[in-house]
Design a protein around this motif. Sequence first.
Motif, PDB file in Angstrom:
ATOM      1  N   GLN A 107       0.828  -1.211   0.000  1.00  0.00           N
ATOM      2  CA  GLN A 107       0.000   0.000   0.000  1.00  0.00           C
ATOM      3  C   GLN A 107       0.863   1.262   0.000  1.00  0.00           C
ATOM      4  OE1 GLN A 107      -3.510  -0.204   2.608  1.00  0.00           O
ATOM      5  NE2 GLN A 107      -3.341   2.011   2.778  1.00  0.00           N
ATOM      6  N   ASP A 111       0.406   4.055  -2.674  1.00  0.00           N
ATOM      7  CA  ASP A 111       0.128   5.429  -2.248  1.00  0.00           C
ATOM      8  C   ASP A 111       1.079   6.420  -2.919  1.00  0.00           C
ATOM      9  OD1 ASP A 111      -2.018   4.895  -0.700  1.00  0.00           O
ATOM     10  OD2 ASP A 111      -1.019   5.108   1.233  1.00  0.00           O
ATOM     11  N   ARG A 115      -1.360   8.599  -5.127  1.00  0.00           N
ATOM     12  CA  ARG A 115      -1.935   9.745  -4.395  1.00  0.00           C
ATOM     13  C   ARG A 115      -1.069  10.974  -4.600  1.00  0.00           C
ATOM     14  NH1 ARG A 115      -6.032   6.290  -3.377  1.00  0.00           N
ATOM     15  NH2 ARG A 115      -5.212   4.371  -2.515  1.00  0.00           N
ATOM     16  N   TYR A 117      -0.784  13.853  -3.264  1.00  0.00           N
ATOM     17  CA  TYR A 117      -0.155  14.550  -2.138  1.00  0.00           C
ATOM     18  C   TYR A 117       1.030  13.768  -1.588  1.00  0.00           C
ATOM     19  CZ  TYR A 117      -2.051  11.990   1.973  1.00  0.00           C
ATOM     20  OH  TYR A 117      -2.349  11.063   2.934  1.00  0.00           O
ATOM     21  N   GLY A 171     -11.486  19.990   3.023  1.00  0.00           N
ATOM     22  CA  GLY A 171     -12.192  21.266   3.017  1.00  0.00           C
ATOM     23  C   GLY A 171     -11.222  22.410   2.775  1.00  0.00           C
ATOM     24  N   PHE A 172     -11.687  23.633   2.910  1.00  0.00           N
ATOM     25  CA  PHE A 172     -10.839  24.798   2.702  1.00  0.00           C
ATOM     26  C   PHE A 172     -10.211  25.183   4.035  1.00  0.00           C
ATOM     27  CE2 PHE A 172     -10.145  29.376   2.821  1.00  0.00           C
ATOM     28  CZ  PHE A 172      -9.330  29.549   1.726  1.00  0.00           C
TER      29      PHE A 172
ATOM     30  N   VAL B 121     -14.380   8.449   7.233  1.00  0.00           N
ATOM     31  CA  VAL B 121     -13.835   8.461   5.874  1.00  0.00           C
ATOM     32  C   VAL B 121     -12.310   8.609   5.898  1.00  0.00           C
ATOM     33  CG1 VAL B 121     -13.994  10.954   5.447  1.00  0.00           C
ATOM     34  CG2 VAL B 121     -14.300   9.357   3.543  1.00  0.00           C
ATOM     35  N   GLU B 122     -11.792   9.095   7.028  1.00  0.00           N
ATOM     36  CA  GLU B 122     -10.336   9.259   7.165  1.00  0.00           C
ATOM     37  C   GLU B 122      -9.635   7.951   7.546  1.00  0.00           C
ATOM     38  OE1 GLU B 122     -10.270  12.193  10.221  1.00  0.00           O
ATOM     39  OE2 GLU B 122     -10.954  13.802   8.906  1.00  0.00           O
ATOM     40  N   VAL B 169     -14.435  26.703   5.718  1.00  0.00           N
ATOM     41  CA  VAL B 169     -13.935  25.338   5.529  1.00  0.00           C
ATOM     42  C   VAL B 169     -14.922  24.540   4.674  1.00  0.00           C
ATOM     43  CG1 VAL B 169     -13.188  23.236   6.682  1.00  0.00           C
ATOM     44  CG2 VAL B 169     -12.807  25.442   7.777  1.00  0.00           C
ATOM     45  N   LEU B 170     -16.197  24.712   5.003  1.00  0.00           N
ATOM     46  CA  LEU B 170     -17.296  24.137   4.230  1.00  0.00           C
ATOM     47  C   LEU B 170     -18.329  25.240   4.067  1.00  0.00           C
ATOM     48  CD1 LEU B 170     -17.739  20.745   6.136  1.00  0.00           C
ATOM     49  CD2 LEU B 170     -16.923  20.982   3.791  1.00  0.00           C
ATOM     50  N   TRP B 237     -20.164  17.780   2.081  1.00  0.00           N
ATOM     51  CA  TRP B 237     -18.873  17.316   1.565  1.00  0.00           C
ATOM     52  C   TRP B 237     -18.933  17.079   0.068  1.00  0.00           C
ATOM     53  CZ3 TRP B 237     -14.355  18.106   3.460  1.00  0.00           C
ATOM     54  CH2 TRP B 237     -14.229  18.299   4.842  1.00  0.00           C
ATOM     55  N   TYR B 245     -16.159  12.894  -2.321  1.00  0.00           N
ATOM     56  CA  TYR B 245     -17.229  12.517  -1.403  1.00  0.00           C
ATOM     57  C   TYR B 245     -18.542  12.400  -2.160  1.00  0.00           C
ATOM     58  CZ  TYR B 245     -13.566  14.243   1.623  1.00  0.00           C
ATOM     59  OH  TYR B 245     -12.348  14.451   2.216  1.00  0.00           O
ATOM     60  N   ASP B 256     -11.608   3.296  -3.225  1.00  0.00           N
ATOM     61  CA  ASP B 256     -10.716   4.176  -2.479  1.00  0.00           C
ATOM     62  C   ASP B 256     -11.170   5.629  -2.514  1.00  0.00           C
ATOM     63  OD1 ASP B 256      -9.104   2.140  -1.783  1.00  0.00           O
ATOM     64  OD2 ASP B 256      -7.489   2.615  -3.190  1.00  0.00           O
ATOM     65  N   HIS B 257     -10.845   6.338  -1.456  1.00  0.00           N
ATOM     66  CA  HIS B 257     -10.886   7.788  -1.511  1.00  0.00           C
ATOM     67  C   HIS B 257      -9.742   8.183  -2.443  1.00  0.00           C
ATOM     68  CE1 HIS B 257     -10.174  11.914  -0.169  1.00  0.00           C
ATOM     69  NE2 HIS B 257     -11.366  11.904   0.379  1.00  0.00           N
ATOM     70  N   PRO B 258      -9.915   9.230  -3.271  1.00  0.00           N
ATOM     71  CA  PRO B 258      -8.824   9.558  -4.199  1.00  0.00           C
ATOM     72  C   PRO B 258      -7.482   9.789  -3.505  1.00  0.00           C
ATOM     73  CG  PRO B 258     -10.793  10.792  -4.760  1.00  0.00           C
ATOM     74  CD  PRO B 258     -11.089  10.077  -3.472  1.00  0.00           C
ATOM     75  N   ARG B 259      -7.505  10.183  -2.242  1.00  0.00           N
ATOM     76  CA  ARG B 259      -6.242  10.486  -1.582  1.00  0.00           C
ATOM     77  C   ARG B 259      -5.742   9.398  -0.634  1.00  0.00           C
ATOM     78  NH1 ARG B 259      -6.889  16.234   0.809  1.00  0.00           N
ATOM     79  NH2 ARG B 259      -9.117  15.850   0.647  1.00  0.00           N
ATOM     80  N   TRP B 260      -6.553   8.411  -0.365  1.00  0.00           N
ATOM     81  CA  TRP B 260      -6.065   7.314   0.466  1.00  0.00           C
ATOM     82  C   TRP B 260      -6.912   6.066   0.239  1.00  0.00           C
ATOM     83  CZ3 TRP B 260      -7.780  11.964   2.684  1.00  0.00           C
ATOM     84  CH2 TRP B 260      -9.061  11.937   3.224  1.00  0.00           C
ATOM     85  N   SER B 261      -6.332   4.947   0.649  1.00  0.00           N
ATOM     86  CA  SER B 261      -7.022   3.677   0.490  1.00  0.00           C
ATOM     87  C   SER B 261      -8.112   3.545   1.557  1.00  0.00           C
ATOM     88  CB  SER B 261      -6.016   2.546   0.648  1.00  0.00           C
ATOM     89  OG  SER B 261      -6.691   1.328   0.878  1.00  0.00           O
ATOM     90  N   SER B 264      -8.349  -0.554   4.517  1.00  0.00           N
ATOM     91  CA  SER B 264      -8.109  -0.883   5.919  1.00  0.00           C
ATOM     92  C   SER B 264      -8.387   0.335   6.785  1.00  0.00           C
ATOM     93  CB  SER B 264      -6.664  -1.352   6.108  1.00  0.00           C
ATOM     94  OG  SER B 264      -5.771  -0.292   5.847  1.00  0.00           O
ATOM     95  N   ARG B 266      -7.851   1.981  11.100  1.00  0.00           N
ATOM     96  CA  ARG B 266      -7.220   1.833  12.403  1.00  0.00           C
ATOM     97  C   ARG B 266      -8.251   2.110  13.480  1.00  0.00           C
ATOM     98  NH1 ARG B 266      -2.366   3.720  11.420  1.00  0.00           N
ATOM     99  NH2 ARG B 266      -2.979   5.861  11.629  1.00  0.00           N
TER     100      ARG B 266
END
Lengths: 214, 302
Positions: A107, A111, A115, A117, A171-172, B121-122, B169-170, B237, B245, B256-261, B264, B266
């Motif tokens: 992974q 990543d 990804r 970032y 978010g922003f 989601v994180e 932020v939103l 979101w 989202y 996957d989220h575009p920025r992380w898998s 899995s 934690r």
Amino acid sequence: MALSALNPSLRRIPVWTLWLAGLAPAVWLFWLALSGSLGVEPIKELEHRYGELALQFFIATLAVTPLRRFVGLNLLKFRQALGLLTFSYVLCHLLVWLLLDVQIPSQIIADILKRPYITVGMAAFVLLIPLAVTSNKASIRKLGSTWRRLHKLSYPAAVLAALHFVLLAKGFQIEPLLYLGGIIVLLLLRLKLPGRIRAPDRIRRRFGAADSAR
Amino acid sequence: MAHRWQNDLTPKDITPEAAFWNRRALLAGLGGVGLGAIGGGLAAAQDAELETNTWEEVTSYCNFYEFGTGKTDPATYAGQMTTRPWEVEIDGLVDRPGTYGFEQILSEMTLEDRIYRFRCVEAWSMVIPWQGFELADLLALAGVQAGATHVAFETLLRPEEMPGTRYPVLEWPYREGLRLDEAMHPLTIMATGIFGKPLPNQNGAPLRLVVPWKYGFKSIKSVVKITLTDQEPPTSWNMANAREYGFYSNVNPEVDHPRWSQASERRIGGGLFARRQPTEMFNGYETEVASLYADMDLAKNF
């Protein structure tokens, strides 16, 4: 400028005190994480704190030249340590991510490739490796003017590091943008300016080759 | 109709005292309520190893951006939110639109315990002992009209008590939504408490949605407005970043989220050397909810 009055005192501070003060947070934060004092999710917290410290030391490193040029504050003798402290925190940040956060080798590779970032963050790290390796007197002597050119890699590395932070925000959010803005300002201050604002030539001559990366 | 879904847990297993004195106690498997003992409803999908997180974990590690984007910001700043009196406006395609007081709602509802997995989601997760009632019962109170297909929710927006809302932020107020069949599903609850105590402000007091098979941000907090509509409502979101989202946001280890898998997660509470664990389809509630999405491409409707 009044700040230059600090220069004689600053000259008397040994560089090892900066190393000590600079590395203390790394050890302290790890201890906090281990002992459960860094919140209920210590892995992410430690990863983020190390990353943030890396950016802060990066900014401090990049601030040395403008501080000397524009306000006469001379921190050149600390710049090598600041740069290596930056790299140390990048390394801590990366190790927490690899060993404690993602854990799964397949992974990790996915990543880095998939990804943006993380790709950007890894690119910043890779750019910093030759700089860390050559941050010593022997390399400066051996590489001569190449050393100065090589160490300009710190500019794209800094932008990529800040971009890495901006890209991971949900978010922003203002904080990552402040880091990016700060770094861009520090780089813009290096643009060639009309001679009267630049440091007098004799000062630059006095510091010779070691006064790199302006 | 309450109690359409059963935990195999008893209320005594989820008191704060039990959680405090027996921090990592196995809560599941101890209970006396048999599976499917009441009602003709769904079988419980509890695995015997579902142990709850602690009060401290659940109440100190939160996302509630109205109070700041840091995980501990809600615990630090949400105390200033006024939650009494509290009213929920229910409008749109309902027979009895109007403003429903919190106490009035409580007097009509049957509270029950639900121990659910909670997957952010994180890619972190918890197990939380909620108290609440089924959203279906609240919607029945207002009387859902035939044409309604979706339910929209809004969080309180009171900038003087919510420092995070001073930053864009939103787009405030926070909005969420469900398809009507998702909203009517017996797993979907409006929670009013955790660990047998009223919801702390940072966890969405006094009344929040909990949809355990979706990512946590769908479970909107401190709800002040519920609207029945005939179209998919805009959600915060999704409005902020539609690529990342989706409206459905069902927990799915394969998307996957575009920025992380998302493969899995934690579990919070394992300390500095916690191992990751595989994420389950629909967060472990596949038996109960997969049929809602039978004809859908889940990678497309993420």
